[in-house]
Design an enzyme around this catalytic site. Structure first.
Site, PDB file in Angstrom:
ATOM      1  N   LYS A  14       0.816  -1.214   0.000  1.00  0.00           N
ATOM      2  CA  LYS A  14       0.000   0.000   0.000  1.00  0.00           C
ATOM      3  C   LYS A  14       0.849   1.264   0.000  1.00  0.00           C
ATOM      4  CE  LYS A  14      -2.181  -1.212   3.739  1.00  0.00           C
ATOM      5  NZ  LYS A  14      -1.579  -2.510   4.039  1.00  0.00           N
ATOM      6  N   ARG A  89     -10.333   0.544   8.769  1.00  0.00           N
ATOM      7  CA  ARG A  89      -9.996  -0.842   9.089  1.00  0.00           C
ATOM      8  C   ARG A  89     -11.151  -1.596   9.725  1.00  0.00           C
ATOM      9  NH1 ARG A  89      -3.717  -1.350  10.947  1.00  0.00           N
ATOM     10  NH2 ARG A  89      -2.879  -0.324   9.116  1.00  0.00           N
ATOM     11  N   ARG A 128      11.311  -5.978   5.075  1.00  0.00           N
ATOM     12  CA  ARG A 128      11.136  -4.565   5.412  1.00  0.00           C
ATOM     13  C   ARG A 128      11.664  -4.287   6.818  1.00  0.00           C
ATOM     14  NH1 ARG A 128       5.211  -1.939   5.158  1.00  0.00           N
ATOM     15  NH2 ARG A 128       4.976  -2.892   7.208  1.00  0.00           N
ATOM     16  N   ARG A 134      11.747  -1.316  11.889  1.00  0.00           N
ATOM     17  CA  ARG A 134      10.444  -1.373  12.549  1.00  0.00           C
ATOM     18  C   ARG A 134      10.322  -2.666  13.338  1.00  0.00           C
ATOM     19  NH1 ARG A 134       5.647   0.058   8.461  1.00  0.00           N
ATOM     20  NH2 ARG A 134       4.568  -1.043  10.119  1.00  0.00           N
ATOM     21  N   ARG A 146      -0.654  -9.767  13.172  1.00  0.00           N
ATOM     22  CA  ARG A 146      -1.175  -8.609  12.436  1.00  0.00           C
ATOM     23  C   ARG A 146      -2.019  -9.058  11.240  1.00  0.00           C
ATOM     24  NH1 ARG A 146       3.947  -5.515  10.868  1.00  0.00           N
ATOM     25  NH2 ARG A 146       2.496  -4.171   9.769  1.00  0.00           N
TER      26      ARG A 146
END
Length: 191
Positions: A14, A89, A128, A134, A146
């Site tokens: 996204k 969401r 990532r 992160r 998640r």
């Protein structure tokens, strides 16, 4: 006004696709993830609260997210449109967004859903996590949680937008350019 919900599970692409689409269509990108991370970095009250949920792989409460997004839209009053990335969401958030946009004389044009298999998502997010630092992208258990939260609580929005004839599924696997082309083809039918 062109208002798009860019939808998909964590790691679907996204953010990558939003960056390309905002330039092409001159839209404002509103990413709840980016807004939360900024607030967490600055240790704002919202940031501390958001961090407590995000670190567990859970969703930030609707009231906080909705108020934050409304403030961002209001601060961009001259925008030609928005890409909502990571929002809505939940069903409640989608209804609140529809109500808020209607009060501004506009609406969601389409929900564009990037569709990617779970195994690919885990690989992407771990990769990532290595480059971004992160914490929520470095632990396979948190990543899978998640994705499970997304499946249980967020994927149901497909039905919400399908009922409005605004849902469009787009294959989220392949080259970035190919995925962007598929998204643009769908967006161009809306303009």
């Amino acid at each position: 006004m062109l208002n798009l919900v860019l939808f998909g599970p964590p790691g679907a692409g996204k953010g990558t696709q939003s960056a390309l689409l905002i330039d092409k269509y001159n839209l404002v990108h509103l990413s709840t993830g980016d807004i939360f991370r900024y607030n967490m970095k600055e240790n704002t009250e919202l940031g501390i609260l958001a961090k407590s949920y995000i670190e567990k792989g859970a969703l930030v409460p609707d009231e906080v997210t909705i108020a934050m997004l409304e403030a961002e839209v209001n601060s961009n009053s001259k925008a030609k449109g928005f890409i909502f990335d990571g929002f809505p969401r939940t069903h409640k958030q989608a209804e609140a967004l529809d109500t808020f946009l209607a009060s501004k004389g506009t609406a969601i044009s389409a929900m564009l859903a990037l569709e990617v298999e779970v195994e690919e998502l885990v690989v992407r997010l771990l990769e990532r996590g290595k480059s971004s630092g992160r914490a929520d992208d470095q632990n396979p258990k948190i990543i899978k949680n998640r994705i499970q939260v997304y499946d249980n609580e967020t994927a149901i929005l497909k039905d919400y937008y399908s009922a409005q004839n605004k849902f469009v599924g787009v294959k989220g696997v392949g080259s970035i350019t190919d995925i962007t082309s598929s998204l643009c083809k769908e967006i161009d039918t809306l303009i």
